[in-house]
Design a protein around this motif. Structure first.
Motif, mmCIF file in Angstrom:
data_model
loop_
_atom_site.group_PDB
_atom_site.id
_atom_site.type_symbol
_atom_site.label_atom_id
_atom_site.label_comp_id
_atom_site.label_asym_id
_atom_site.label_seq_id
_atom_site.Cartn_x
_atom_site.Cartn_y
_atom_site.Cartn_z
ATOM 1 N N ALA A 222 0.835 -1.213 0.000
ATOM 2 C CA ALA A 222 0.000 0.000 0.000
ATOM 3 C C ALA A 222 0.865 1.257 0.000
ATOM 4 C CB ALA A 222 -0.916 -0.007 1.226
ATOM 5 N N GLY A 223 1.907 1.234 0.814
ATOM 6 C CA GLY A 223 2.762 2.415 0.908
ATOM 7 C C GLY A 223 3.475 2.697 -0.404
ATOM 8 N N LYS A 224 4.028 1.660 -1.012
ATOM 9 C CA LYS A 224 4.761 1.855 -2.271
ATOM 10 C C LYS A 224 3.816 2.322 -3.379
ATOM 11 C CE LYS A 224 8.799 -1.069 -1.981
ATOM 12 N NZ LYS A 224 9.479 -2.258 -2.441
ATOM 13 N N LYS A 225 2.622 1.747 -3.396
ATOM 14 C CA LYS A 225 1.658 2.108 -4.434
ATOM 15 C C LYS A 225 1.232 3.572 -4.297
ATOM 16 C CE LYS A 225 -1.311 -1.479 -5.234
ATOM 17 N NZ LYS A 225 -2.663 -2.052 -5.174
ATOM 18 N N THR A 226 1.025 3.984 -3.054
ATOM 19 C CA THR A 226 0.622 5.377 -2.797
ATOM 20 C C THR A 226 1.694 6.327 -3.329
ATOM 21 O OG1 THR A 226 -0.527 4.670 -0.812
ATOM 22 C CG2 THR A 226 -0.015 7.012 -0.976
#
Ligand code: SF4
Length: 408
Positions: A222-226
């Motif tokens: 989730a963090g990388k995608k954001t």
């Protein structure tokens, strides 16, 4: 005037109970796009306990945006009428309220409606007075809404208020991990500029124990995608959440996960077990052993020592003891660690004095005063600390246990 404000709804825009402190500091407009939390099981959290999650319709949300617009226009018109040239002063707000008894007088409205209208007015006034630049979408997980609907809301907001520069919301890693990257990019293009994600921990045992409903792998995804979607990312780490059992793993795994994500902000939000939460009951039952103030600071030291990323580390929550543990990583890491080590190397009674002073000032900010029993305990704690008495730690702890659950 009255017609314009009431034309779109109830004379107020609906707001939820919380927002990140940084959004309070920036005086963001609070706009509720969903109610409560769709997960609602984290064992340390009581914000939405016993409240049912629900979506708000796009029409309802647009009506709230129109109400904010009508309020903003009338407040500005009042300012010009009074000779303040559009500036929002106390006199302007008072005149506006007095000129609209049908909206704000308890003689014509039930007290609950008046209260909601005044809260809504206060939010709009603060927002206008800081340039109407930032908006926070409530409640716990706005990206849960269908992407097309959220895009429509974001576009409507930006069309209605061209001054808006930043729109943010809370989000769950689980939700973001499941969203296609293309959806996040569409949200970014429509105006969603920052997400606040409650990482809490990067340690799977801790995440499972407190029922976060998310794994370390999902946090990373989730963090990388954001970040890849171009959305600014703020991650919350909760010192103390692993208790004595997992403190070390909690710090090390959280640092590892955050290093992989490399967010824009890491915000410290120290655990305060609160009455009415499952974690508090576990603590009373002896199943969860909380850390002392000093153990939390030691855990933060371990966490920071292992951070290897480019985030701004912030300590902007009342529940933290050392608010000055802040800085831009990696450059400020030595200074941040020095602040922590300086505290830990102080003699015991000096550390107890810092704990008492800081926790009491936060408590008095919220509660305004000490009741008689608490005042007596505080006096006893101060006497013990100043007299360097061997029972000072116990007396200070008694005060801390009484006041910390009040922290927001
Ligand atoms: S997801 Fe957030 S709001 Fe929901 S229960 Fe967990 S901590 Fe509370």
């Amino acid at each position: 005037m009255l017609t314009a404000i009431l034309q779109h709804g109830k004379g107020y825009h609906e707001m939820g109970p919380i927002r990140p402190p940084s959004e309070g500091k920036d005086r963001s407009l609070l706009l509720r796009v969903t109610r409560n939390c769709p997960w609602n099981r984290c064992e340390f959290c009581r914000t939405y306990k016993n409240k049912t999650y629900s979506l708000r319709s796009i029409e309802e949300i647009k009506a709230d945006i129109d109400t904010v617009k009508a309020l903003a226009e009338e407040i500005k018109a009042t300012s010009w009428r009074l000779g303040f040239r559009g500036y929002i002063r106390h006199e302007v707000v008072t005149a506006f309220i007095n000129a609209n008894p049908a909206l704000y007088s308890r003689a014509y409205n039930d007290p609950g409606t008046v209260e909601r209208r005044l809260e809504s007015l206060a939010n709009v006034v603060h927002w206008l007075s800081s340039g109407a630049r930032t908006v926070f979408l409530q409640d716990a997980n706005a990206p849960q809404i269908r992407t097309a609907d959220l895009v429509e809301i974001l576009r409507y907001l930006k069309e209605t208020f061209p001054t808006i520069e930043r729109i943010t919301s809370y989000a769950r890693s689980k939700t973001i991990a499941r969203k296609p990257l293309e959806d996040l990019k569409r949200l970014r293009e429509a105006g969603l500029s920052r997400l606040h994600i409650g990482l809490e921990s990067g340690c799977d045992e801790v995440l499972a124990y407190i029922q976060k409903g998310t794994t370390a792998v999902e946090h990373i995804l989730a963090g990388k995608k954001t970040r890849e979607a171009g959305i600014t990312l703020s991650e919350y780490y909760m010192p103390g959440l692993g208790g004595k059992k997992w403190s070390k793993r909690h710090a090390l795994e959280s640092a590892r996960v955050l290093n992989e994500i490399d967010p824009d902000f890491i915000r410290l939000r120290t655990l305060v077990p609160r009455r009415g939460t499952p974690l508090y009951d576990r603590m009373l039952a002896g199943e969860f052993e909380p850390l002392t103030e000093d153990e939390v600071v030691e855990e933060i030291a371990l966490f920071v020592e292992h951070l290897d990323c480019h985030a701004y580390l912030a300590s902007d929550q009342m529940c933290n003891l050392l608010w000055e543990v802040e800085g831009q990583l990696p450059g400020d890491k030595p200074a941040i660690l020095k602040t922590i080590y300086d505290y830990l190397q102080k003699p015991l009674h000096e550390r107890l004095k810092i704990q008492l002073e800081r926790r009491l000032s936060s408590y008095l900010y919220i509660a305004g005063h000490l009741n008689r029993d608490l005042a007596a305990d505080v006096e006893a704690a101060w006497d013990a600390v100043n007299g360097q008495s061997p029972d000072a730690p116990v007396k200070v702890q008694k005060v801390l246990d009484a006041i910390k659950p009040a922290f927001i």
